[in-house]
Scaffold this active site. Sequence first.
Site, mmCIF file in Angstrom:
data_model
loop_
_atom_site.group_PDB
_atom_site.id
_atom_site.type_symbol
_atom_site.label_atom_id
_atom_site.label_comp_id
_atom_site.label_asym_id
_atom_site.label_seq_id
_atom_site.Cartn_x
_atom_site.Cartn_y
_atom_site.Cartn_z
ATOM 1 N N GLN A 255 47.556 20.627 -18.362
ATOM 2 C CA GLN A 255 46.112 20.725 -18.067
ATOM 3 C C GLN A 255 45.471 20.698 -19.211
ATOM 4 O OE1 GLN A 255 44.607 21.074 -14.729
ATOM 5 N NE2 GLN A 255 46.851 20.467 -14.308
ATOM 6 N N HIS A 258 44.060 17.110 -19.565
ATOM 7 C CA HIS A 258 42.726 16.940 -19.101
ATOM 8 C C HIS A 258 41.214 16.416 -19.704
ATOM 9 C CE1 HIS A 258 42.741 16.309 -14.715
ATOM 10 N NE2 HIS A 258 44.297 17.255 -14.611
ATOM 11 N N GLU A 322 41.821 29.307 -13.007
ATOM 12 C CA GLU A 322 41.666 27.906 -11.869
ATOM 13 C C GLU A 322 42.943 27.479 -11.454
ATOM 14 O OE1 GLU A 322 41.801 24.208 -13.867
ATOM 15 O OE2 GLU A 322 40.948 23.574 -11.150
ATOM 16 N N HIS A 323 44.154 27.993 -12.571
ATOM 17 C CA HIS A 323 45.683 27.448 -11.498
ATOM 18 C C HIS A 323 46.714 28.700 -12.085
ATOM 19 C CE1 HIS A 323 44.096 23.419 -11.852
ATOM 20 N NE2 HIS A 323 44.563 23.665 -10.939
ATOM 21 N N ASP A 356 47.436 19.174 -7.808
ATOM 22 C CA ASP A 356 46.698 18.427 -7.980
ATOM 23 C C ASP A 356 47.491 17.039 -6.954
ATOM 24 O OD1 ASP A 356 45.767 19.801 -9.999
ATOM 25 O OD2 ASP A 356 46.568 18.772 -11.802
ATOM 26 N N HIS A 415 8.890 44.045 17.658
ATOM 27 C CA HIS A 415 10.546 44.120 17.843
ATOM 28 C C HIS A 415 10.750 45.288 18.706
ATOM 29 C CE1 HIS A 415 10.964 42.372 13.000
ATOM 30 N NE2 HIS A 415 12.327 42.632 13.601
HETATM 31 N N1 LIG Z 1 38.003 21.915 -11.595
HETATM 32 C C1 LIG Z 1 38.520 20.922 -11.003
HETATM 33 O O1 LIG Z 1 38.684 21.026 -9.998
HETATM 34 C C2 LIG Z 1 39.030 19.642 -12.083
HETATM 35 C C3 LIG Z 1 39.447 18.985 -11.362
HETATM 36 C C4 LIG Z 1 39.495 17.420 -11.776
HETATM 37 C C5 LIG Z 1 38.382 17.503 -12.999
HETATM 38 N N2 LIG Z 1 38.312 18.241 -13.466
HETATM 39 C C6 LIG Z 1 37.465 18.205 -15.300
HETATM 40 O O2 LIG Z 1 36.719 17.610 -14.799
HETATM 41 C C7 LIG Z 1 36.424 16.585 -16.176
HETATM 42 C C8 LIG Z 1 35.745 15.153 -15.680
HETATM 43 O O3 LIG Z 1 35.390 14.440 -16.886
HETATM 44 P P1 LIG Z 1 34.936 13.533 -17.690
HETATM 45 O O4 LIG Z 1 34.301 13.585 -18.633
HETATM 46 O O5 LIG Z 1 36.360 12.700 -18.346
HETATM 47 O O6 LIG Z 1 34.258 13.227 -16.772
HETATM 48 P P2 LIG Z 1 32.808 13.068 -15.637
HETATM 49 O O7 LIG Z 1 33.024 11.767 -14.603
HETATM 50 O O8 LIG Z 1 32.737 14.003 -15.457
HETATM 51 O O9 LIG Z 1 31.745 12.929 -17.227
HETATM 52 C C9 LIG Z 1 31.442 11.758 -17.216
HETATM 53 C C10 LIG Z 1 29.889 11.587 -17.140
HETATM 54 O O10 LIG Z 1 29.241 12.327 -18.361
HETATM 55 C C11 LIG Z 1 27.928 11.833 -19.066
HETATM 56 N N3 LIG Z 1 27.972 12.473 -20.559
HETATM 57 C C12 LIG Z 1 28.689 11.740 -21.255
HETATM 58 N N4 LIG Z 1 28.628 11.854 -22.498
HETATM 59 C C13 LIG Z 1 27.411 12.445 -22.312
HETATM 60 C C14 LIG Z 1 26.100 12.819 -22.648
HETATM 61 N N5 LIG Z 1 25.716 13.017 -24.228
HETATM 62 N N6 LIG Z 1 25.137 13.573 -22.270
HETATM 63 C C15 LIG Z 1 25.144 13.684 -20.894
HETATM 64 N N7 LIG Z 1 25.826 12.982 -20.669
HETATM 65 C C16 LIG Z 1 26.457 12.632 -21.264
HETATM 66 C C17 LIG Z 1 27.836 10.371 -18.590
HETATM 67 O O11 LIG Z 1 26.933 10.153 -17.468
HETATM 68 C C18 LIG Z 1 29.361 10.036 -17.465
HETATM 69 O O12 LIG Z 1 29.051 9.044 -16.755
HETATM 70 C C19 LIG Z 1 37.820 16.998 -16.819
HETATM 71 O O13 LIG Z 1 36.962 18.311 -17.900
HETATM 72 C C20 LIG Z 1 38.424 17.773 -15.931
HETATM 73 O O14 LIG Z 1 39.004 18.377 -16.336
HETATM 74 C C21 LIG Z 1 37.681 19.463 -12.812
HETATM 75 N N1 LIG Z 2 43.373 19.682 -12.533
HETATM 76 C C1 LIG Z 2 42.403 19.482 -11.625
HETATM 77 C C2 LIG Z 2 41.267 20.177 -11.880
HETATM 78 O O1 LIG Z 2 41.642 21.209 -12.512
HETATM 79 C C3 LIG Z 2 42.875 18.163 -11.046
HETATM 80 C C4 LIG Z 2 43.471 16.671 -10.954
HETATM 81 C C5 LIG Z 2 42.934 15.451 -10.679
HETATM 82 N N2 LIG Z 2 44.081 14.698 -11.421
HETATM 83 C C6 LIG Z 2 45.212 15.231 -12.081
HETATM 84 N N3 LIG Z 2 44.547 16.893 -11.853
HETATM 85 ZN ZN LIG Z 3 45.915 18.118 -12.961
#
Ligand SMILES: NC(=O)c1ccc[n+]([C@@H]2O[C@H](COP(=O)([O-])OP(=O)(O)OC[C@H]3O[C@@H](n4cnc5c(N)ncnc54)[C@H](O)[C@@H]3O)[C@@H](O)[C@H]2O)c1
Ligand SMILES: N[C@H](CO)Cc1c[nH]c[nH+]1
Ligand SMILES: [Zn+2]
Length: 425
Positions: A255, A258, A322-323, A356, A415
Amino acid sequence: MQVIRYPKREEWEKLIQRPTFDTSSLNDTVSAILSDIKQNGDKAVIQYEEKFDKVKLSSLKVEISEIAESEKKLSEELKTAITTACRNIQKFHQSQAFESRKIETTEGVICWQKAVGIEKVGLYIPGGSAPLFSTVLMLAVPAKIGGCKEIVLCTPPDKNGNINPAILYAAKTAGVNQIYKAGGVQAIGAMAYGTESIPKVYKIFGPGNQYVMAAKQLVSLKDVAIDMPAGPSEVQVIADQTANPAFIAADLLSQAEHGPDSQVILTTTDEKLIDNVLAEIEKQLAELPRKEIAEKALVHSKAILLQNTDEIIDLTNEYAPEHLIIETEDYINIADKIINAGSVFLGNYTPESAGDYASGTNHTLPTNGYAKAYSGVNLDSFIKKITFQEISREGIQNLGNTIEIMAENELLFAHKNAITLRLKE
Ligand SMILES: NC(=O)c1ccc[n+]([C@@H]2O[C@H](COP(=O)([O-])OP(=O)(O)OC[C@H]3O[C@@H](n4cnc5c(N)ncnc54)[C@H](O)[C@@H]3O)[C@@H](O)[C@H]2O)c1
Ligand SMILES: N[C@H](CO)Cc1c[nH]c[nH+]1
Ligand SMILES: [Zn+2]
């Protein structure tokens, strides 16, 4: 990773805080982008794609031919894995299907519910730091089973304007073909308000970074429903001397990799285990391609030594991870006492990675303590339940007086009259 030994209960709240961001300036930035999308539609989405994703797009829609082509770009091994995961996710989510029963609450008074899929849903698939094609399955499979008629998927393109073929293939496998090249706030705004290309939906699903989270929360104030706040990933491990330090280290790093804003926590009563896990983390980090990201996440991550299992359980329910992975001898007893967590993994051979990707449960889960009040995404998230009732002439005679008395006491005489007229007939 900080090691905290025997913290006092009054110190817990501070100890288990998630990494914080300056959300005031974040909300201002996000609001400005959202109102631009609302006013200027596709033109604004294209501008923000250039600004944030460094790509010049001439159109936002992914052509059906592009989706079909994705198949040729993937190995057989990956396609089989996606199909296997899809089947397990289908099995588990199909088992959540709602069975409607007619109930006679009073003689002649029949009530029932009907489950109806939300007509138009929007799925956000993160793509910033990793192409999360598994998230496509987690959202599209229950949307399909739930009977959603229009399923719109937005995900950020790469710098060449392409969507990762695994995302397209997972969408195709799950039966989704309305895919748009848009990420971050601009994608959420487009699905909330609608643009020339991207249809407006009734509910938006999917995880994302802090910008995506803030955008979902802002649009949900009056424009569209959202699944829940699913932000930076997190995991808590509860372990004892029977656990394998290498497994625990791998679970924590899974995690941490990520994002720099992820948080991982180890809780135990065994001090030696902490030392062993930290040593394993060092070892495994050295081999990890996403080492830099994981290292940043480890800065606000913790190993917490507690007095006894009761303390561990109380701290877990307060943290609401979350997990939660429980790698202890008596994991069933501990699991019974967990009341706040998104998804729980039991025993030494149940890594969080299983959920996941492919065991069947959903990985879109509440983060940041929201597991105290929210469930993860499931079939119900894509469904509304409409209630029905049918009262016979005999039924209204049986229940009418109860309703009349209640209406009169609420001073709502129309009513009451709706009943009285029928009772007299
Ligand atoms: N909780 C869950 O179930 C779960 C599942 C999968 C992933 N996640 C989380 O999702 C997140 C994915 O994040 P990511 O960044 O890889 O992808 P993302 O797709 O969420 O974000 C990318 C986007 O962020 C925007 N961005 C970047 N910088 C910016 C700025 N300065 N101002 C405005 N917009 C901006 C851009 O438009 C870009 O397309 C990670 O934090 C991961 O831990 C959570
Ligand atoms: N752990 C993420 C949710 O917090 C989900 C994910 C996608 N791929 C791998 N992991
Ligand atoms: Zn994951």
